[in-house]
Design a protein around this motif. Sequence first.
Motif, PDB file in Angstrom:
ATOM      1  N   ASP A 126       0.856  -1.177   0.000  1.00 31.14           N
ATOM      2  CA  ASP A 126       0.000   0.000   0.000  1.00 31.14           C
ATOM      3  C   ASP A 126       0.900   1.237   0.000  1.00 31.14           C
ATOM      4  O   ASP A 126       1.783   1.367   0.853  1.00 31.14           O
ATOM      5  CB  ASP A 126      -0.892  -0.008   1.249  1.00 31.14           C
ATOM      6  CG  ASP A 126      -1.947   1.080   1.233  1.00 31.14           C
ATOM      7  OD1 ASP A 126      -1.742   2.118   0.564  1.00 31.14           O
ATOM      8  OD2 ASP A 126      -2.980   0.903   1.899  1.00 31.14           O
ATOM      9  N   VAL A 127       0.684   2.135  -0.940  1.00 33.15           N
ATOM     10  CA  VAL A 127       1.540   3.313  -1.010  1.00 33.15           C
ATOM     11  C   VAL A 127       1.386   4.208   0.221  1.00 33.15           C
ATOM     12  O   VAL A 127       2.212   5.091   0.452  1.00 33.15           O
ATOM     13  CB  VAL A 127       1.258   4.127  -2.291  1.00 33.15           C
ATOM     14  CG1 VAL A 127       1.683   3.356  -3.520  1.00 33.15           C
ATOM     15  CG2 VAL A 127      -0.203   4.525  -2.371  1.00 33.15           C
ATOM     16  N   LYS A 128       0.347   3.971   1.015  1.00 35.57           N
ATOM     17  CA  LYS A 128       0.166   4.729   2.244  1.00 35.57           C
ATOM     18  C   LYS A 128       0.675   3.981   3.473  1.00 35.57           C
ATOM     19  O   LYS A 128       0.496   4.435   4.607  1.00 35.57           O
ATOM     20  CB  LYS A 128      -1.312   5.069   2.439  1.00 35.57           C
ATOM     21  CG  LYS A 128      -1.873   5.966   1.348  1.00 35.57           C
ATOM     22  CD  LYS A 128      -3.341   6.266   1.593  1.00 35.57           C
ATOM     23  CE  LYS A 128      -3.912   7.150   0.487  1.00 35.57           C
ATOM     24  NZ  LYS A 128      -5.347   7.432   0.709  1.00 35.57           N
ATOM     25  N   ALA A 129       1.327   2.843   3.260  1.00 39.91           N
ATOM     26  CA  ALA A 129       1.840   2.058   4.391  1.00 39.91           C
ATOM     27  C   ALA A 129       2.867   2.851   5.186  1.00 39.91           C
ATOM     28  O   ALA A 129       3.658   3.605   4.616  1.00 39.91           O
ATOM     29  CB  ALA A 129       2.457   0.758   3.879  1.00 39.91           C
ATOM     30  N   GLU A 130       2.823   2.683   6.492  1.00 34.25           N
ATOM     31  CA  GLU A 130       3.773   3.378   7.365  1.00 34.25           C
ATOM     32  C   GLU A 130       5.134   2.675   7.320  1.00 34.25           C
ATOM     33  O   GLU A 130       5.222   1.463   7.430  1.00 34.25           O
ATOM     34  CB  GLU A 130       3.264   3.389   8.803  1.00 34.25           C
ATOM     35  CG  GLU A 130       1.964   4.143   8.992  1.00 34.25           C
ATOM     36  CD  GLU A 130       1.441   4.055  10.405  1.00 34.25           C
ATOM     37  OE1 GLU A 130       0.496   4.803  10.712  1.00 34.25           O
ATOM     38  OE2 GLU A 130       1.975   3.249  11.186  1.00 34.25           O
ATOM     39  N   ILE A 131       6.178   3.473   7.174  1.00 36.20           N
ATOM     40  CA  ILE A 131       7.557   2.969   7.235  1.00 36.20           C
ATOM     41  C   ILE A 131       8.084   3.331   8.619  1.00 36.20           C
ATOM     42  O   ILE A 131       8.230   4.510   8.952  1.00 36.20           O
ATOM     43  CB  ILE A 131       8.429   3.590   6.140  1.00 36.20           C
ATOM     44  CG1 ILE A 131       7.813   3.346   4.758  1.00 36.20           C
ATOM     45  CG2 ILE A 131       9.839   3.014   6.200  1.00 36.20           C
ATOM     46  CD1 ILE A 131       8.455   4.139   3.656  1.00 36.20           C
TER      47      ILE A 131
END
Length: 329
Positions: free
Chosen positions: A38-43
């Motif tokens: 998901d491009v909104k995933a938290e790193i």
Amino acid sequence: MIALLTSIILVIPAGVALAQQPPAVIEKMHPALDAVVDVKAEITVIADGFQWVEGPVWIEKEKMLLFSDVMQNSVYKWTAQKGAVLYLKPSGYTQPAPRGEELGSNGLALNAQGQLVLCQHGDRRVAVMNAATAGPQPQYTTLAGSYNGKKFNSPNDLAIKSNGDIYFTDPPYGLEKGPQDPARELFYQGVYRIAKNGAVTLLTDSLTRPNGIAFFPGEKSLLIANSDPQQPHWYIYDLNEQGDLINGRIFFNGTAIFQKEPRSPDGVKINRKGIVFAPGPGGVWIINKEGKALGRIRTNIITSNCAFTADQKTLFITADHCVLKVALK
């Protein structure tokens, strides 16, 4: 088209001081990335304060991540409950004479018996820890330390085939004085196989800086990262019935990106769908099995390696002095 869509989130484990990190983002280069992450995933930074971290491996039985701090001759353990703590020391150099540089373990893996197998830079061997992973002890048995009577340079990374054969790379990074070290005995950078009976086979000596290594699903082909600024490529080889490497060719050419962001290919992992996660310039490149870049987890910090949890829903990333994680689909 590249979309910069998420920022880094810092999580401070107990007793670990974090250095300030630049923003991290997920870059989308192809619509197929949406099926991977998901491009909104938290790193998330889960541990920090190390010198140079490498070689992560997830131990499902203990729900822990192990990773090497190469310069500190140590392996650390991370768990969600306690953060990162020292797990094993010495991890790669067990001799009494002091030495510096990259002396510790690098690549780590589990064999079919659940034993920890280590690429040990300082001792210039591939070894297995003589203790259960739940009760680590710095005692090792050499699986391979030489080829044709000559000591390896510094085994760097490894991949264990389902039949027990160990494939590993042997660049010169762990030699205290680098490629010109007077103790060097093999004047090429090899890729080798250790058979279950202990026999060591040289598979290729044609790569200039072989580093990360991983099997594609089905174990009929093998990917090797070449950490050479002049040839920053990921190479793919087919395996014949004997497990030897044939039909070597470039899987992904990193020349163009290296010219913009100087960082060579390093470790590499491949998931069960054949998607390649390849640390290199700018972070972790995500490449499909046809060699097409889908996107990048841009860490903005020198990134060395990565590892999946057992369900492959989480990716851990070792990057310079810290460890990050990101959720996958």
